[in-house]
Design an enzyme around this catalytic site. Structure first.
Site, PDB file in Angstrom:
ATOM      1  N   CYS A  19       0.839  -1.192   0.000  1.00 24.54           N
ATOM      2  CA  CYS A  19       0.000   0.000   0.000  1.00 24.54           C
ATOM      3  C   CYS A  19       0.880   1.250   0.000  1.00 24.54           C
ATOM      4  O   CYS A  19       2.109   1.169   0.075  1.00 24.54           O
ATOM      5  CB  CYS A  19      -0.922   0.016   1.229  1.00 24.54           C
ATOM      6  SG  CYS A  19      -0.024   0.046   2.794  1.00 24.54           S
ATOM      7  N   CYS A  22       3.318   1.702   2.821  1.00 24.67           N
ATOM      8  CA  CYS A  22       4.545   0.901   2.699  1.00 24.67           C
ATOM      9  C   CYS A  22       5.600   1.656   1.909  1.00 24.67           C
ATOM     10  O   CYS A  22       6.757   1.771   2.336  1.00 24.67           O
ATOM     11  CB  CYS A  22       4.251  -0.431   2.015  1.00 24.67           C
ATOM     12  SG  CYS A  22       3.172  -1.544   2.946  1.00 24.67           S
ATOM     13  N   CYS A  87      44.689 -19.068   1.189  1.00 27.89           N
ATOM     14  CA  CYS A  87      44.554 -18.674   2.586  1.00 27.89           C
ATOM     15  C   CYS A  87      43.462 -17.632   2.720  1.00 27.89           C
ATOM     16  O   CYS A  87      42.902 -17.157   1.721  1.00 27.89           O
ATOM     17  CB  CYS A  87      45.869 -18.123   3.129  1.00 27.89           C
ATOM     18  SG  CYS A  87      46.439 -16.621   2.282  1.00 27.89           S
ATOM     19  N   CYS A  90      43.899 -14.436   0.737  1.00 28.87           N
ATOM     20  CA  CYS A  90      43.493 -14.517  -0.672  1.00 28.87           C
ATOM     21  C   CYS A  90      42.002 -14.222  -0.807  1.00 28.87           C
ATOM     22  O   CYS A  90      41.585 -13.445  -1.678  1.00 28.87           O
ATOM     23  CB  CYS A  90      43.789 -15.909  -1.230  1.00 28.87           C
ATOM     24  SG  CYS A  90      45.534 -16.377  -1.197  1.00 28.87           S
ATOM     25  N   ASP A 506       5.535 -17.789  18.139  1.00 30.16           N
ATOM     26  CA  ASP A 506       4.156 -17.546  17.740  1.00 30.16           C
ATOM     27  C   ASP A 506       3.302 -18.619  18.405  1.00 30.16           C
ATOM     28  O   ASP A 506       3.788 -19.720  18.669  1.00 30.16           O
ATOM     29  CB  ASP A 506       4.037 -17.637  16.217  1.00 30.16           C
ATOM     30  CG  ASP A 506       2.602 -17.537  15.748  1.00 30.16           C
ATOM     31  OD1 ASP A 506       1.940 -16.544  16.082  1.00 30.16           O
ATOM     32  OD2 ASP A 506       2.148 -18.469  15.064  1.00 30.16           O
ATOM     33  N   ASP A 705       5.424 -20.232  11.834  1.00 27.81           N
ATOM     34  CA  ASP A 705       5.133 -21.275  10.847  1.00 27.81           C
ATOM     35  C   ASP A 705       5.697 -20.976   9.470  1.00 27.81           C
ATOM     36  O   ASP A 705       5.567 -21.785   8.558  1.00 27.81           O
ATOM     37  CB  ASP A 705       3.626 -21.539  10.764  1.00 27.81           C
ATOM     38  CG  ASP A 705       2.836 -20.328  10.292  1.00 27.81           C
ATOM     39  OD1 ASP A 705       3.452 -19.371   9.790  1.00 27.81           O
ATOM     40  OD2 ASP A 705       1.603 -20.327  10.439  1.00 27.81           O
ATOM     41  N   ASP A 709       3.834 -15.634   9.336  1.00 26.82           N
ATOM     42  CA  ASP A 709       4.679 -14.827  10.221  1.00 26.82           C
ATOM     43  C   ASP A 709       5.900 -14.258   9.511  1.00 26.82           C
ATOM     44  O   ASP A 709       6.905 -13.945  10.158  1.00 26.82           O
ATOM     45  CB  ASP A 709       5.133 -15.679  11.413  1.00 26.82           C
ATOM     46  CG  ASP A 709       3.964 -16.246  12.186  1.00 26.82           C
ATOM     47  OD1 ASP A 709       3.067 -15.460  12.548  1.00 26.82           O
ATOM     48  OD2 ASP A 709       3.937 -17.453  12.423  1.00 26.82           O
TER      49      ASP A 709
END
Length: 850
Positions: A19, A22, A87, A90, A506, A705, A709
């Protein structure tokens, strides 16, 4: 691209905006980033346009700001191999060159996997530019793999290459060593000189060392010279310089002995050959151990069935598994691997899914049951309709996930690589200072001693162990987790999970079974129970909420007809309403009915009593009148209590986040031992609650889950998605539990803590080794003991250091299964008593959702 003002313009996609608020939020967050001059976010195109000052900020900072706001910035990703790294220095050098390119969001180079992973903005940079940056660092980029599900049987492994060179070197080094050592044995040396003069035996040593120096050791020269040419010396440079110094010194002493001071024209051909051979031995053992660290991924790849029996033209035909298409029907006999993801159309059997889910008990499969490619059919014959193929299968996703986690670099390794990046130049300086000091202050003749100590310093230094300390442990830990059904989607999640202080769960579908059922339905005068249940079920049939599903299931159990409903409206977190049989039916919380002007006082006491029993009370109004009180209960999962107990034993605080009312939430918390409750939280406010906790606490993990979420999983320091291999949960969270089993949280925590403990041990060994042995190689013990470290022993010790780090990391392959109790000692910190008396917290609003 860059403007004339020196500002860089960056345009990228942003996922998750739904929306105008956001896009406004993302734009506001971007505007606050230091160095950002302008930010514009378009909701319609889902893109952000940013102008920034590259001297103050980078693309990675912009992306980080968007992620912290709860959205996902979009970048392209490419992974490719890099040849020639030896190494951590590098890896740091290649990574620095890649990150310096305009358009690169982030680049990570892993010395253990010898791969680079680069996130970049599409259209801003070409692949050739990335490869060129790697080449400028002195290394060779390798074309990216196109198929993650296939193993490469054609190309020899690093271990095979090193083995070939090692065996060749041994053939010449053994007689070289015998000739050199035999001359020092009383009697034997005299006999040898009777056969040939000393220079004759030195010439034989020269002939024996040449194949070792310039064929078996050719890659040290190849990569070492490239490193020096780019002014970025690494381990190959140290070996090249050390062995070449011994060879050239010896060659000069043999060819022109007169130019050397008295008693210094000695040859070290045996040392030059032994240096090459011992370091090849170390590299071979290291390659073997590296192969074992990636064994879990190889085992997963090996699960890919090569062929499939498909129904074509009315008969069963065996074809290559890669030729199977969605919609085909595949026949799987007992004992065969299921080649594809699909759904059973005929047959009954049990399937072993342990390599995918970690669940040792075979799973029963009958009509419509989903199957996962790579699992083993045990007893009966199955016919499976293909649903996913190729890179879309669960197995392919798991392989990509594990490889991605192994490629990502935790913060602790980034620091180690920066140290390793300056380590080799420092060692070159130390070797030069050692040589000069012995020449200036050593006893006459000083040249041999100065030479031996300088070469020993070059060879004893081992940044390889520093570079391998973290990635080796991360590779083994993520592989071990994959076999247990615990998938780390990011390598950094291992480090972060090990340090969490709070775990937030949750409630619905995580701590509870997620399938509520109706427990009470009490009506007011004038309303019939069955009639009210029918009306309520007819409304809730339009809803997708699990509480509504419980009411619909109860009506069907009572053989009630579900009527058609229209004018259906849902009020998230409050309730629903619709018209059924010309009657307006409203179902929801007390606050929802109060907002409609409907008094619920008649059921207030009873609703509170039910809430204290961990049941969710809902009120029903029909045509504006209070009609009934219904209560729905979501049973607590069997594994919830023992999971919470194990996490408490590990010294963690446990919190619960739910949209349920305060009384119901606290009843559940009291039953299973939750410390802190955040109730009445609206669905879109869960991420804000997580952020609020983060502002007042240490690292935090959220367990959900993985579907409903997602914002909270993204916001938490570590998001743990509890799902199954066929859920979209596989794409959510930083850690994915392939089984819907909460004890996997305990197993993941235990594995992460063990991994970090091993990493700390690896660093202790790697740094301690260099701190102690470099001074020994430089000769600090000589004044007191008269003892100097031979270059041959230095070369052997260097290889042993790498092998020790890898062997220690491989210990993670054992023990620590999913659900194992997490002992407090697994944490390197002192764990005090858990605070159970903190005040409970509440979000804003009232909701019937969880």
């Amino acid at each position: 691209m860059n403007s004339d003002s020196g500002l860089q313009r960056v345009d990228f996609g942003v996922d998750g905006m739904t929306c105008g608020s956001c896009s406004a939020r993302v734009e506001k967050v971007l505007g606050r980033v230091d160095g950002v001059e302008r930010a514009s976010v378009n909701l319609t195109t889902q893109r952000a346009d940013v102008e920034l000052d590259p001297r103050q900020t980078g693309v990675s900072d912009v992306f980080s700001a968007v992620e912290k706001a709860g959205y996902t910035p979009v970048a392209e990703r490419i992974e490719f191999g890099i040849e020639g790294m030896s190494c951590g220095g590098c890896a740091a050098r290649a990574e620095k060159n890649l990150n310096a390119l305009t358009g690169v969001v982030s680049a990570s180079v892993n010395i253990a996997t010898e791969r680079a992973r680069v996130d970049y903005l599409a259209g801003t940079i070409a692949r050739d530019a990335l490869f060129s940056a790697v080449e400028k660092a002195g290394f060779s980029p390798i074309e990216p793999d196109t198929d993650n599900t296939q193993t490469s049987a054609e190309s020899p492994s690093d271990a095979a290459i090193y083995k070939q060179s090692l065996l060749f070197a041994v053939v010449f080094t053994v007689p070289l060593f015998v000739v050199a050592m035999a001359s020092m044995v009383p009697g034997v040396g005299t006999a040898m000189h009777d056969v040939l003069p000393e220079r004759g035996w030195q010439l034989i040593e020269l002939l024996l060392v040449l194949p070792v120096q310039f064929w078996a050791g050719r890659n040290f020269y190849r990569f070492g010279w490239r490193e020096c040419r780019h002014l970025a010396p690494g381990m190959n440079s140290l070996v090249m310089i050390g062995s070449s110094a011994a060879f050239l010194y010896s060659l000069a002493a043999l060819a022109i002995p007169g130019v050397f001071p008295a008693e210094t024209a000695q040859t070290y051909f045996d040392a030059a050959g032994m240096i090459i051979t011992l370091i090849l031995l170390g590299r071979y053992l290291e390659a073997l151990a590296k192969g074992r660290t990636s064994e879990a991924v190889n085992q997963l790849m090996a699960l890919h069935a090569p062929t499939a029996r498909v129904a074509r033209d009315g008969q069963w035909q065996t074809i290559d598994a890669d030729e199977v298409v969605v919609g085909d029907v595949v026949q799987v006999r007992p004992g065969e691997r299921i080649p594809v993801d699909g759904a059973v159309t005929a047959g009954n059997s049990y399937v072993d899914e342990s390599m995918i889910s970690g669940e040792p008990v075979p799973v029963e499969k009958s009509a419509d049951a989903e199957t996962i490619g790579g699992t083993v059919n045990q007893s009966g014959q199955l016919e499976v309709r293909v649903m996913r193929t190729g890179n879309d299968t669960v197995l392919a996703k798991i392989v990509r996930m594990v490889e991605s986690a192994q490629s990502e670099k935790p913060a602790i390794q980034a620091i180690a690589d920066r140290i390793a990046g300056v380590f080799v130049p420092v060692i070159l300086v130390v070797a030069a200072v050692t040589f000069a000091a012995w020449m200036a202050f050593g006893a006459s003749p000083a040249l041999p001693t100065a030479f031996v100590t300088a070469v020993a310093v070059l060879l004893i230094a081992c940044p390889c162990a520093m570079g391998l300390a973290t990635p080796a442990a991360i590779m083994v830990a993520t592989g071990r987790g994959a076999r247990m059904g615990v998938l780390f989607r990011r390598g950094t999640a291992v480090e972060q999970l090990a340090s969490v202080a709070t775990v937030v769960f949750d409630k619905t579908g995580t701590l509870t079974e997620g399938t509520p059922r109706l427990t009470e339905l009490e009506t007011t005068g004038g309303f019939d129970r069955r009639a009210v249940l029918r009306l309520v079920a007819s409304v809730e049939a339009k809803s997708e909420h699990p509480l509504g599903a419980a009411l619909v299931a109860a009506a069907r159990d009572d053989a009630l007809e579900i009527a058609g409903a229209h004018a259906f409206t849902t009020y998230p977190g409050q309730g629903v309403e619709a018209v059924v049989d010309d009657r307006r039916v409203q179902v929801g919380s007390s606050a929802y009915l109060a907002s409609l002007g409907i008094e619920t006082g008649a059921f207030a006491a009873r609703a509170e009593e039910l809430a204290h029993q961990a049941r969710t009370p809902l009120f029903v109004a029909v045509d504006g009148q209070l009609a009934a009180l219904v209560a729905v209960s979501d049973p607590i999962r069997d594994d919830a209590r023992r999971t919470i107990e194990a996490l408490h034993a590990a010294g963690l605080e446990i919190a619960m986040l739910t949209g349920d009312n305060r009384a119901t939430a606290e009843a559940v918390a009291a039953e299973i031992g939750i410390d802190r409750v955040m109730a009445d939280v609206m669905p879109d406010a869960k991420a804000d609650q997580i952020k609020r906790l983060q502002d007042s606490a240490n690292a935090l993990a959220f367990v959900g889950d993985g579907v409903n979420d997602a914002p909270a999983l993204t916001r938490a320091d570590v998001g743990i998605a509890v799902g199954s291999g066929t859920d979209i949960a596989i794409e959510a969270g930083d850690v994915v539990l392939m089984r819907a089993d909460l004890t996997g949280v305990v197993g993941a925590l235990q594995l992460a803590r063990r991994a970090m403990r091993v990493i700390r041990q690896n660093f202790g060994w790697a740094y301690g080794y260099n701190v102690l042995l470099i001074p020994v190689a430089a000769g600090v013990l000589y004044p007191a003991t008269g003892w100097l470290l031979s270059p041959v022993l230095a070369a052997g010790a260097m290889g042993a250091s790498d092998v020790m780090v890898l062997a220690n990391s491989l210990r993670l392959r054992r023990g620590g299964g999913v659900g194992a109790e997490v002992a407090a000692r697994d944490d390197g910190r002192a764990n005090g008593p858990t605070d159970r008396d903190r005040p409970h917290e509440s979000g804003q609003g009232t909701s019937k959702t969880a």
